[in-house]
Design an enzyme around this catalytic site. Sequence first.
Site, PDB file in Angstrom:
ATOM      1  N   ARG A 175       0.761  -1.190  -0.097  1.00  0.00           N
ATOM      2  CA  ARG A 175      -0.037  -0.005  -0.027  1.00  0.00           C
ATOM      3  C   ARG A 175       0.699   1.199  -0.072  1.00  0.00           C
ATOM      4  O   ARG A 175       0.484   2.252  -0.400  1.00  0.00           O
ATOM      5  CB  ARG A 175      -1.063   0.073   1.044  1.00  0.00           C
ATOM      6  CG  ARG A 175      -1.821  -1.219   1.216  1.00  0.00           C
ATOM      7  CD  ARG A 175      -2.885  -1.210   2.684  1.00  0.00           C
ATOM      8  NE  ARG A 175      -2.028  -1.623   3.603  1.00  0.00           N
ATOM      9  CZ  ARG A 175      -2.269  -2.999   4.112  1.00  0.00           C
ATOM     10  NH1 ARG A 175      -3.106  -3.638   3.596  1.00  0.00           N
ATOM     11  NH2 ARG A 175      -1.459  -3.367   5.047  1.00  0.00           N
ATOM     12  N   GLY A 176       2.127   1.263   0.148  1.00  0.00           N
ATOM     13  CA  GLY A 176       2.961   2.294   0.632  1.00  0.00           C
ATOM     14  C   GLY A 176       3.222   3.133  -0.580  1.00  0.00           C
ATOM     15  O   GLY A 176       3.482   4.293  -0.518  1.00  0.00           O
ATOM     16  N   GLU A 208       7.284   2.091  -6.442  1.00  0.00           N
ATOM     17  CA  GLU A 208       7.545   1.684  -4.871  1.00  0.00           C
ATOM     18  C   GLU A 208       7.853   2.604  -3.874  1.00  0.00           C
ATOM     19  O   GLU A 208       8.431   3.638  -4.352  1.00  0.00           O
ATOM     20  CB  GLU A 208       8.743   0.412  -5.055  1.00  0.00           C
ATOM     21  CG  GLU A 208       8.973  -0.186  -3.796  1.00  0.00           C
ATOM     22  CD  GLU A 208       8.021  -1.007  -2.893  1.00  0.00           C
ATOM     23  OE1 GLU A 208       6.931  -0.449  -2.587  1.00  0.00           O
ATOM     24  OE2 GLU A 208       8.404  -2.123  -2.253  1.00  0.00           O
ATOM     25  N   ASP A 209       7.458   2.631  -2.799  1.00  0.00           N
ATOM     26  CA  ASP A 209       7.863   3.555  -1.770  1.00  0.00           C
ATOM     27  C   ASP A 209       8.972   3.569  -1.318  1.00  0.00           C
ATOM     28  O   ASP A 209       9.862   4.635  -1.324  1.00  0.00           O
ATOM     29  CB  ASP A 209       6.744   3.343  -0.500  1.00  0.00           C
ATOM     30  CG  ASP A 209       6.775   2.166  -0.033  1.00  0.00           C
ATOM     31  OD1 ASP A 209       7.345   1.263  -0.520  1.00  0.00           O
ATOM     32  OD2 ASP A 209       6.174   1.768   1.168  1.00  0.00           O
ATOM     33  N   ASP A 245      14.322  -1.462   0.713  1.00  0.00           N
ATOM     34  CA  ASP A 245      15.074  -1.599   2.018  1.00  0.00           C
ATOM     35  C   ASP A 245      15.889  -2.793   1.925  1.00  0.00           C
ATOM     36  O   ASP A 245      17.267  -2.607   1.199  1.00  0.00           O
ATOM     37  CB  ASP A 245      13.915  -1.833   2.855  1.00  0.00           C
ATOM     38  CG  ASP A 245      14.502  -1.946   4.501  1.00  0.00           C
ATOM     39  OD1 ASP A 245      15.527  -1.430   4.733  1.00  0.00           O
ATOM     40  OD2 ASP A 245      13.985  -2.658   5.206  1.00  0.00           O
ATOM     41  N   SER A 246      15.831  -4.230   2.175  1.00  0.00           N
ATOM     42  CA  SER A 246      16.470  -5.187   1.883  1.00  0.00           C
ATOM     43  C   SER A 246      16.459  -5.582   0.344  1.00  0.00           C
ATOM     44  O   SER A 246      17.400  -5.995  -0.431  1.00  0.00           O
ATOM     45  CB  SER A 246      16.002  -6.495   2.494  1.00  0.00           C
ATOM     46  OG  SER A 246      14.735  -6.989   2.110  1.00  0.00           O
ATOM     47  N   GLY A 247      15.494  -5.325  -0.418  1.00  0.00           N
ATOM     48  CA  GLY A 247      15.300  -5.530  -1.670  1.00  0.00           C
ATOM     49  C   GLY A 247      14.554  -6.909  -2.319  1.00  0.00           C
ATOM     50  O   GLY A 247      14.159  -7.146  -3.348  1.00  0.00           O
ATOM     51  N   THR A 288      11.364  -7.451  -1.708  1.00  0.00           N
ATOM     52  CA  THR A 288      10.033  -7.142  -2.326  1.00  0.00           C
ATOM     53  C   THR A 288      10.272  -6.884  -3.794  1.00  0.00           C
ATOM     54  O   THR A 288       9.532  -7.563  -4.484  1.00  0.00           O
ATOM     55  CB  THR A 288       9.357  -6.054  -1.741  1.00  0.00           C
ATOM     56  OG1 THR A 288       9.562  -6.311  -0.194  1.00  0.00           O
ATOM     57  CG2 THR A 288       7.891  -5.719  -2.319  1.00  0.00           C
ATOM     58  N   LYS A 316      17.025   2.546   0.869  1.00  0.00           N
ATOM     59  CA  LYS A 316      18.156   2.713   1.881  1.00  0.00           C
ATOM     60  C   LYS A 316      19.149   1.597   1.552  1.00  0.00           C
ATOM     61  O   LYS A 316      19.003   0.446   1.784  1.00  0.00           O
ATOM     62  CB  LYS A 316      17.284   2.010   3.218  1.00  0.00           C
ATOM     63  CG  LYS A 316      16.399   2.878   3.857  1.00  0.00           C
ATOM     64  CD  LYS A 316      15.856   1.723   5.140  1.00  0.00           C
ATOM     65  CE  LYS A 316      14.683   2.313   5.766  1.00  0.00           C
ATOM     66  NZ  LYS A 316      14.058   1.430   6.975  1.00  0.00           N
ATOM     67  N   PHE A 320      13.980   3.967  10.487  1.00  0.00           N
ATOM     68  CA  PHE A 320      12.747   3.671  10.211  1.00  0.00           C
ATOM     69  C   PHE A 320      11.902   4.968   9.916  1.00  0.00           C
ATOM     70  O   PHE A 320      11.576   5.664  10.696  1.00  0.00           O
ATOM     71  CB  PHE A 320      11.861   2.800  11.286  1.00  0.00           C
ATOM     72  CG  PHE A 320      10.621   2.236  10.657  1.00  0.00           C
ATOM     73  CD1 PHE A 320      10.861   1.061   9.954  1.00  0.00           C
ATOM     74  CD2 PHE A 320       9.464   2.952  10.811  1.00  0.00           C
ATOM     75  CE1 PHE A 320       9.529   0.593   9.444  1.00  0.00           C
ATOM     76  CE2 PHE A 320       8.172   2.317  10.358  1.00  0.00           C
ATOM     77  CZ  PHE A 320       8.435   1.209   9.538  1.00  0.00           C
ATOM     78  N   ASP A 356       3.927   3.514   6.476  1.00  0.00           N
ATOM     79  CA  ASP A 356       3.038   3.441   7.685  1.00  0.00           C
ATOM     80  C   ASP A 356       4.028   3.449   8.911  1.00  0.00           C
ATOM     81  O   ASP A 356       5.017   3.008   9.023  1.00  0.00           O
ATOM     82  CB  ASP A 356       2.030   2.374   7.696  1.00  0.00           C
ATOM     83  CG  ASP A 356       2.780   1.052   7.866  1.00  0.00           C
ATOM     84  OD1 ASP A 356       3.504   0.678   6.775  1.00  0.00           O
ATOM     85  OD2 ASP A 356       2.601   0.189   8.762  1.00  0.00           O
ATOM     86  N   ARG A 407      -0.186   7.014   7.029  1.00  0.00           N
ATOM     87  CA  ARG A 407       0.412   6.963   5.655  1.00  0.00           C
ATOM     88  C   ARG A 407      -0.035   8.556   4.965  1.00  0.00           C
ATOM     89  O   ARG A 407       0.476   8.711   4.029  1.00  0.00           O
ATOM     90  CB  ARG A 407      -0.549   5.932   4.992  1.00  0.00           C
ATOM     91  CG  ARG A 407      -0.165   4.596   5.467  1.00  0.00           C
ATOM     92  CD  ARG A 407      -0.602   3.532   4.586  1.00  0.00           C
ATOM     93  NE  ARG A 407      -0.608   2.253   4.908  1.00  0.00           N
ATOM     94  CZ  ARG A 407       0.162   1.529   4.798  1.00  0.00           C
ATOM     95  NH1 ARG A 407       1.407   1.832   4.043  1.00  0.00           N
ATOM     96  NH2 ARG A 407       0.331   0.262   5.227  1.00  0.00           N
TER      97      ARG A 407
HETATM   98  P1  IMP Z   1      12.266  -5.033   1.371  1.00  0.00           P
HETATM   99  O1  IMP Z   1      11.654  -6.166   0.821  1.00  0.00           O
HETATM  100  O2  IMP Z   1      13.087  -5.308   2.547  1.00  0.00           O
HETATM  101  O3  IMP Z   1      13.081  -3.866   0.107  1.00  0.00           O
HETATM  102  O4  IMP Z   1      11.395  -4.020   2.081  1.00  0.00           O
HETATM  103  C1  IMP Z   1      10.380  -3.019   1.252  1.00  0.00           C
HETATM  104  C2  IMP Z   1       9.132  -2.901   2.041  1.00  0.00           C
HETATM  105  O5  IMP Z   1       9.338  -2.972   3.379  1.00  0.00           O
HETATM  106  C3  IMP Z   1       8.535  -1.616   1.763  1.00  0.00           C
HETATM  107  O6  IMP Z   1       7.695  -1.734   0.403  1.00  0.00           O
HETATM  108  C4  IMP Z   1       7.919  -1.110   3.008  1.00  0.00           C
HETATM  109  O7  IMP Z   1       6.645  -1.503   3.052  1.00  0.00           O
HETATM  110  C5  IMP Z   1       8.401  -1.828   4.066  1.00  0.00           C
HETATM  111  N1  IMP Z   1       9.465  -0.655   4.757  1.00  0.00           N
HETATM  112  C6  IMP Z   1      10.997  -1.041   4.443  1.00  0.00           C
HETATM  113  N2  IMP Z   1      11.345   0.071   5.344  1.00  0.00           N
HETATM  114  C7  IMP Z   1      10.566   0.713   5.767  1.00  0.00           C
HETATM  115  C8  IMP Z   1      10.334   1.935   6.619  1.00  0.00           C
HETATM  116  O8  IMP Z   1      11.519   2.637   6.962  1.00  0.00           O
HETATM  117  N3  IMP Z   1       9.248   2.458   6.875  1.00  0.00           N
HETATM  118  C9  IMP Z   1       8.030   1.772   6.594  1.00  0.00           C
HETATM  119  N4  IMP Z   1       8.178   0.736   5.769  1.00  0.00           N
HETATM  120  C10 IMP Z   1       9.137   0.351   5.469  1.00  0.00           C
HETATM  121 MG    MG Z   2       5.966  -1.303  -0.069  1.00  0.00          MG
END
Ligand code: IMP
Ligand code: MG
Length: 185
Positions: free
Chosen positions: A45-46, A102-103, A106-108, A110, A134, A155, A162, A168
């Site tokens: 949803r972000g 994408e919002d 982070d780890s990548g 998603t 990040k 964070f 959120d 949001r």
């Molecule tokens: P990834 O799969 O670790 O890259 O994470 C991506 C998803 O984690 C994003 O689409 C967000 O929904 C959530 N996320 C990661 N970091 C944050 C943050 O700092 N605030 C809110 N949501 C986050």
């Molecule tokens: Mg997201």
Amino acid sequence: MQDYHEFLDEILIPEEVLQKRIAELGAEISRDYQGKELLMVCILRGGVMFLTDLMRQITIPHMIDFMSVSSYGVGARRSRGQSRITLDINTDIHNMHVLLVEDIVDSGYTVKAVLELLSGREPKSLKVCALLDKVERREVDVEVDYRGFEIPDKFVFGYGLDADEYYRNLPFIGVLAAEKYNPGE
Ligand code: IMP
Ligand code: MG
């Protein structure tokens, strides 16, 4: 607007700075996809606030669709290596130019899961537009083609992102106060 002050450590990216950068991204995307069949796929949803503002800065015809991905685990840092697609797009992307919106990356995991699924459907191109990146937290190699801002390992919430599903609607990106941070692990 509801009182968010106890959740907010500091405003990381104010509204004007966000909007200015989104206008730049919109102009860049409009140039790059001129004359091409563009589909923007928003990850719910972000990404929703970013998508709606970005669309209004894009001056070429385009379509939109939505996907939802859930990460295993609970709490603020949900993504721990396993991402599952819970809502798929309806558009046939064969021969289309697809841009993921994408919002935050982070780890990548998603973005990687979505890219793997969509690339199998043979779009003409497949790229990633992320408002926030990040970089320090990256665990898998994903390329971000259009990046709004590189941010530190904190964070953040607001502007689609959120804090425990709330806030949001804030027009800026804020850093969550340390005492409210609950990674749930
Ligand atoms: P990834 O799969 O670790 O890259 O994470 C991506 C998803 O984690 C994003 O689409 C967000 O929904 C959530 N996320 C990661 N970091 C944050 C943050 O700092 N605030 C809110 N949501 C986050
Ligand atoms: Mg997201």
